[in-house]
Enzyme design. Structure first.
Site, PDB file in Angstrom:
ATOM      1  N   LYS A   1      15.662  13.389 -50.902  1.00 24.06           N
ATOM      2  CA  LYS A   1      14.435  13.419 -50.114  1.00 24.06           C
ATOM      3  C   LYS A   1      14.500  14.438 -48.966  1.00 24.06           C
ATOM      4  CE  LYS A   1      11.355  11.086 -50.440  1.00 24.06           C
ATOM      5  NZ  LYS A   1      11.160   9.723 -49.904  1.00 24.06           N
TER       6      LYS A   1
ATOM      7  N   GLU B   1       4.573  14.371 -39.834  1.00 22.93           N
ATOM      8  CA  GLU B   1       4.130  12.976 -39.748  1.00 22.93           C
ATOM      9  C   GLU B   1       4.185  12.481 -38.305  1.00 22.93           C
ATOM     10  OE1 GLU B   1       5.424  11.366 -44.172  1.00 22.93           O
ATOM     11  OE2 GLU B   1       6.873  11.290 -42.545  1.00 22.93           O
TER      12      GLU B   1
ATOM     13  N   SER C   1      17.857   7.403 -46.092  1.00 24.23           N
ATOM     14  CA  SER C   1      19.141   6.702 -46.089  1.00 24.23           C
ATOM     15  C   SER C   1      19.528   6.250 -47.491  1.00 24.23           C
ATOM     16  CB  SER C   1      19.070   5.483 -45.165  1.00 24.23           C
ATOM     17  OG  SER C   1      18.095   4.556 -45.643  1.00 24.23           O
TER      18      SER C   1
ATOM     19  N   THR D   1     -10.755  21.624 -51.955  1.00 22.93           N
ATOM     20  CA  THR D   1     -11.769  20.780 -51.324  1.00 22.93           C
ATOM     21  C   THR D   1     -11.718  19.424 -52.003  1.00 22.93           C
ATOM     22  OG1 THR D   1     -13.484  21.577 -52.848  1.00 22.93           O
ATOM     23  CG2 THR D   1     -13.246  22.755 -50.762  1.00 22.93           C
ATOM     24  N   HIS D   2     -11.822  18.369 -51.218  1.00 27.33           N
ATOM     25  CA  HIS D   2     -11.667  17.000 -51.722  1.00 27.33           C
ATOM     26  C   HIS D   2     -10.293  16.798 -52.361  1.00 27.33           C
ATOM     27  CE1 HIS D   2     -16.007  16.215 -51.173  1.00 27.33           C
ATOM     28  NE2 HIS D   2     -16.152  17.472 -51.596  1.00 27.33           N
TER      29      HIS D   2
ATOM     30  N   HIS E   1       0.872  -1.173   0.000  1.00 27.01           N
ATOM     31  CA  HIS E   1       0.000   0.000   0.000  1.00 27.01           C
ATOM     32  C   HIS E   1       0.910   1.224   0.000  1.00 27.01           C
ATOM     33  CE1 HIS E   1      -2.977   2.955   1.160  1.00 27.01           C
ATOM     34  NE2 HIS E   1      -3.947   2.048   1.170  1.00 27.01           N
ATOM     35  N   ASP E   2       0.936   1.950  -1.101  1.00 25.62           N
ATOM     36  CA  ASP E   2       1.936   3.010  -1.221  1.00 25.62           C
ATOM     37  C   ASP E   2       1.730   4.152  -0.239  1.00 25.62           C
ATOM     38  OD1 ASP E   2      -0.359   3.905  -2.504  1.00 25.62           O
ATOM     39  OD2 ASP E   2       0.649   4.598  -4.312  1.00 25.62           O
TER      40      ASP E   2
ATOM     41  N   GLN F   1     -15.353   8.810  -1.590  1.00 28.10           N
ATOM     42  CA  GLN F   1     -13.994   8.662  -1.090  1.00 28.10           C
ATOM     43  C   GLN F   1     -12.992   9.216  -2.092  1.00 28.10           C
ATOM     44  OE1 GLN F   1     -13.184   5.147   1.153  1.00 28.10           O
ATOM     45  NE2 GLN F   1     -11.042   5.061   0.542  1.00 28.10           N
TER      46      GLN F   1
END
Length: 442
Positions: A272, A279, A267, A145-146, A72-73, A216
């Site tokens: 790139k 992301e 790599s 749009t779209h 019981h902490d 409680q």
């Protein structure tokens, strides 16, 4: 949270050492309130305040060792704290309290501290977004749009809408913080059988908290509101990051993440320059959302309490705050250093060959007396020719005998300035926010 995404400040807030310091402070606040109100002899408990028990790594280790026995902490903490004093007054530590009085109140203090750190970061991001929106206020780009070219907007207008969206998230975060600025010291089932409401209010006031009517435990609807506000903020940032990813695609190339000297995007392929930060933010938002369901499930507990919520919260709150704080601070950097290719934006607008004016031309024909469906088909046929590389939309309609508009009218209607003339109120909304509630950053 793995170290890769950790904030040292948040790690400190949710550390065992800080948690036990707060436990100590709450225990002593109750003793002081009891002494101040005559519930305990002030002279007898005075030794508890003459020497501060230092909660350091050694103290934490002793509590953890004791917990291995008590299972019981909080009980282990009370044992170690009492043993740290050489006065008999230590027997009044945890007097009239139950574990949740200490644990829940300390968790509230941790969440409030974490939320204040979060709000400071959000305020900084708001200033960054607002500054950039003004800078690119007149930078014309395609609205889509779209995923298809629609009518033009400006990059500044896009950023202004992001700013207003984040300001709404700030309102949610502030409300969630307010809901958590509460504690409870009302005893085993919240009925004040040993601690009076007045004493609770006095002790909590010294900690900067208000009393919360409770069983409680403090009602977990408050805690779930925090998680939902964090997840909503993460979703807002994700929507912006996703837009940046789309605008950074090779065939669009209207913006680009900052690319540092020596950085490698791949790599295998030296050319790139991937939108890795945007992301990453999208991925982290998925994790932030994953905490919403367990937070809501924690609301339902057996009778006056159980501890099915405890294991969830030990992991959920530190990780949720770390995730969203990382997102806010990194998105701030991304917006501040974003590379904007305004010439490419203008080129992409020009490459529509006037398709962006189709609605304006349609409405002008209707206004001239033409049936809407007839006007729609005339414009649509001309847009099909444009898509087949047959020329500019305006020029094609000038040659169409069915079009009731003069060349001068068509020329006036195919104007970027005319389409964007009513954007000023959007930026007036930003000005209305200035200095209203955000932090001041020079």
């Amino acid at each position: 949270m793995i170290p890769r995404y950790e904030s040292a400040e948040l790690t400190a807030i949710f550390s065992d050492r800080n948690r036990m310091r707060l436990w100590r402070d709450i225990e002593l606040a109750v003793v002081r309130a009891l002494a101040d109100t005559g519930g305990l002899d002030a002279a007898e408990v005075a030794p508890l305040f003459e020497r501060e028990v230092i909660v350091d790594d050694d103290f934490v280790e002793r509590v953890l060792a004791r917990e291995a026995i008590t299972n019981h902490d909080l009980a282990a903490f009370v044992d170690v704290l009492q043993a740290s004093y050489t006065t008999a007054a230590s027997r009044f530590i945890h007097f009239g309290l139950t574990s949740s009085d200490i644990v829940d109140t300390a968790l509230s203090l941790q969440i409030v501290a974490a939320m204040e750190l979060m709000l400071t970061a959000v305020d900084h991001l708001l200033v960054t977004l607002r500054t950039q929106s003004y800078q690119y206020r007149r930078t014309v780009m395609l609205g889509r749009t779209h995923g298809m070219a629609a009518e033009p907007t400006t990059f500044g207008a896009k950023l202004a809408l992001w700013t207003l969206a984040l300001d709404r998230e700030r309102v949610r975060l502030v409300r969630a913080r307010r809901q958590m600025a509460v504690g409870k010291l009302s005893g085993a089932v919240g009925t004040y059988s040993n601690i009076t409401p007045a004493l609770e209010a006095r002790a909590l006031a010294s900690l900067g908290l208000d009393p919360a009517p409770s069983t409680q435990v403090i009602g977990r609807d408050r805690h779930s509101e925090v998680i939902m506000a964090l997840a909503s903020t993460a979703a807002m940032i994700e929507s912006c990051a996703l837009e940046i990813r789309h605008l950074a695609r090779s065939e669009v190339m209207e913006v680009q993440e900052p690319f540092a000297p020596g950085q490698k995007g791949s790599s295998a392929m030296p050319h790139k320059r991937n939108p890795i930060l945007a992301e990453r933010l999208c991925g982290m938002a998925r994790l932030a959302r994953s905490f919403v369901v367990p937070a809501l499930e924690d609301v339902s507990l057996w009778h006056e309490r159980d501890i099915s919520h405890s294991s969830v919260e030990r992991m959920m709150f530190p990780d949720a705050f770390q995730l969203v704080y990382y997102m806010v601070t990194r998105f701030d950097r991304l917006i501040a250093d974003l590379v904007v290719y305004d010439e490419t934006m203008a080129k992409n607008v020009a490459n529509t060959h006037g398709l962006i004016y189709s609605q304006s031309l349609l409405l002008a024909m209707v206004r001239s007396g033409l049936d809407r469906d007839v006007a729609y088909r005339i414009v649509q046929e001309a847009t099909t020719q444009v898509l087949n590389d047959a020329g500019e939309l305006g020029e094609l309609l000038m040659k169409d005998e069915r079009c009731p508009l003069s060349a001068d009218q068509i020329e006036a209607l195919t104007s970027l300035d005319r389409l964007l003339v009513n954007l000023d109120p959007l930026f007036d909304r930003l000005r209305a926010l200035e200095g209203s509630q955000w932090i001041s950053i020079s």
